[in-house]
Design a protein around this motif. Structure first.
Motif, PDB file in Angstrom:
ATOM      1  N   UNK A 170      55.782  52.450  15.834  1.00  0.00           N
ATOM      2  CA  UNK A 170      55.043  52.270  17.086  1.00  0.00           C
ATOM      3  C   UNK A 170      54.358  50.913  17.140  1.00  0.00           C
ATOM      4  N   UNK A 171      53.893  50.440  15.968  1.00  0.00           N
ATOM      5  CA  UNK A 171      53.161  49.170  15.969  1.00  0.00           C
ATOM      6  C   UNK A 171      54.079  47.977  16.189  1.00  0.00           C
ATOM      7  N   UNK A 172      55.403  48.135  16.073  1.00  0.00           N
ATOM      8  CA  UNK A 172      56.312  46.994  16.222  1.00  0.00           C
ATOM      9  C   UNK A 172      56.293  46.429  17.636  1.00  0.00           C
ATOM     10  N   UNK A 173      55.917  47.241  18.607  1.00  0.00           N
ATOM     11  CA  UNK A 173      55.864  46.721  19.976  1.00  0.00           C
ATOM     12  C   UNK A 173      54.715  45.728  20.166  1.00  0.00           C
ATOM     13  N   UNK A 174      53.863  45.586  19.151  1.00  0.00           N
ATOM     14  CA  UNK A 174      52.748  44.647  19.196  1.00  0.00           C
ATOM     15  C   UNK A 174      53.021  43.386  18.376  1.00  0.00           C
ATOM     16  N   UNK A 175      54.263  43.186  17.929  1.00  0.00           N
ATOM     17  CA  UNK A 175      54.599  42.049  17.068  1.00  0.00           C
ATOM     18  C   UNK A 175      54.218  40.701  17.665  1.00  0.00           C
ATOM     19  N   UNK A 176      54.254  40.579  18.975  1.00  0.00           N
ATOM     20  CA  UNK A 176      54.003  39.286  19.613  1.00  0.00           C
ATOM     21  C   UNK A 176      52.577  39.173  20.157  1.00  0.00           C
ATOM     22  N   UNK A 177      51.720  40.104  19.767  1.00  0.00           N
ATOM     23  CA  UNK A 177      50.327  40.084  20.223  1.00  0.00           C
ATOM     24  C   UNK A 177      49.466  39.281  19.242  1.00  0.00           C
ATOM     25  N   UNK A 178      48.194  39.160  19.589  1.00  0.00           N
ATOM     26  CA  UNK A 178      47.261  38.434  18.723  1.00  0.00           C
ATOM     27  C   UNK A 178      47.035  39.209  17.424  1.00  0.00           C
ATOM     28  N   UNK A 179      46.487  38.517  16.443  1.00  0.00           N
ATOM     29  CA  UNK A 179      46.201  39.135  15.154  1.00  0.00           C
ATOM     30  C   UNK A 179      45.275  40.348  15.319  1.00  0.00           C
ATOM     31  N   UNK A 180      44.252  40.234  16.165  1.00  0.00           N
ATOM     32  CA  UNK A 180      43.311  41.339  16.382  1.00  0.00           C
ATOM     33  C   UNK A 180      44.029  42.561  16.960  1.00  0.00           C
ATOM     34  N   UNK A 181      44.878  42.340  17.938  1.00  0.00           N
ATOM     35  CA  UNK A 181      45.607  43.457  18.550  1.00  0.00           C
ATOM     36  C   UNK A 181      46.502  44.127  17.512  1.00  0.00           C
ATOM     37  N   UNK A 182      47.190  43.342  16.693  1.00  0.00           N
ATOM     38  CA  UNK A 182      48.076  43.911  15.664  1.00  0.00           C
ATOM     39  C   UNK A 182      47.284  44.670  14.592  1.00  0.00           C
ATOM     40  N   UNK A 183      46.203  44.079  14.100  1.00  0.00           N
ATOM     41  CA  UNK A 183      45.464  44.677  12.980  1.00  0.00           C
ATOM     42  C   UNK A 183      44.512  45.787  13.397  1.00  0.00           C
ATOM     43  N   UNK A 184      43.938  45.700  14.612  1.00  0.00           N
ATOM     44  CA  UNK A 184      42.908  46.661  15.022  1.00  0.00           C
ATOM     45  C   UNK A 184      43.377  47.550  16.169  1.00  0.00           C
TER      46      UNK A 184
END
Length: 195
Positions: A170-184
């Motif tokens: 599910x988190x792979x759809x956030x690969x191109x987001x900011x570090x904060x969005x990916x980690x938090x």
């Protein structure tokens, strides 16, 4: 009601002073099939633990519908998997979609916290105490749900290997987001806020 609640319960003969969350439980339950694949419920289970799943499907179909990650964890940790259509039992007993009585009965039947006969007696006593003011019909419906619960509880025969296709994290759809969005943010959306 209808939202996600995670309860961390401990039972023992002496006072328990453990103000921390349980990371590896001997018994884990998922009361809504809609959480399958959205929350890593088997990830909370200790090796050899029992996993109870409220599923509208029979045992074999339930296994087929589990995501690969769930199947991998269940097999790797050698979990004992049980299913019950708690919603169906509750509905047939006249309780609507209120599955608490059904799932509580299954918990006591599987957990070994109390001997099964004593557990049923205690559950029915608690029903009397909680619902007596609502009338005899409500008591009868809850008793019927308790009596029907164990007949509807099934062990899932586990295969020797994973049968589900590969999951897309599910988190792979956030690969191109900011570090904060990916980690938090992505972890919060995945139900991993406690982590």
């Amino acid at each position: 009601s209808g939202s996600m609640t995670i309860s961390h319960l401990r039972f023992g003969p002496r006072p328990i002073r453990s103000p921390y969350l349980i990371r590896r439980a001997d018994f884990v339950a998922c009361s809504q099939f809609g959480f399958v694949g959205r929350v890593d419920v088997p990830g909370y289970a200790a090796p050899g633990a029992t996993l109870l799943l409220n599923s509208p499907h029979d045992p074999e179909e339930t296994w087929r519908r589990l995501p690969r990650e769930w199947q991998e964890t269940i097999l790797a940790r050698q979990l004992r998997l049980y299913v019950i259509d708690a919603t169906g039992v509750a509905t047939a007993s006249g309780l609507g979609r209120r599955t608490n009585t059904v799932l509580q009965t299954c918990f006591f039947a599987l957990s070994g916290v109390l001997p099964p006969a004593e557990a049923i007696t205690q559950i029915k006593a608690a029903i009397r105490k909680t619902y007596a003011r609502k009338g005899e019909e409500v008591l009868r419906r809850n008793d019927a749900a308790v009596d029907a619960a164990l007949a509807a509880l099934h062990s899932v025969p586990l295969p020797v290997e994973v049968t589900a296709a590969a999951d897309v994290p599910a988190w792979s759809r956030f690969d191109h987001e900011t570090d904060f969005v990916r980690r938090v943010t992505a972890r919060l959306l995945a139900g991993e806020g406690d982590q």
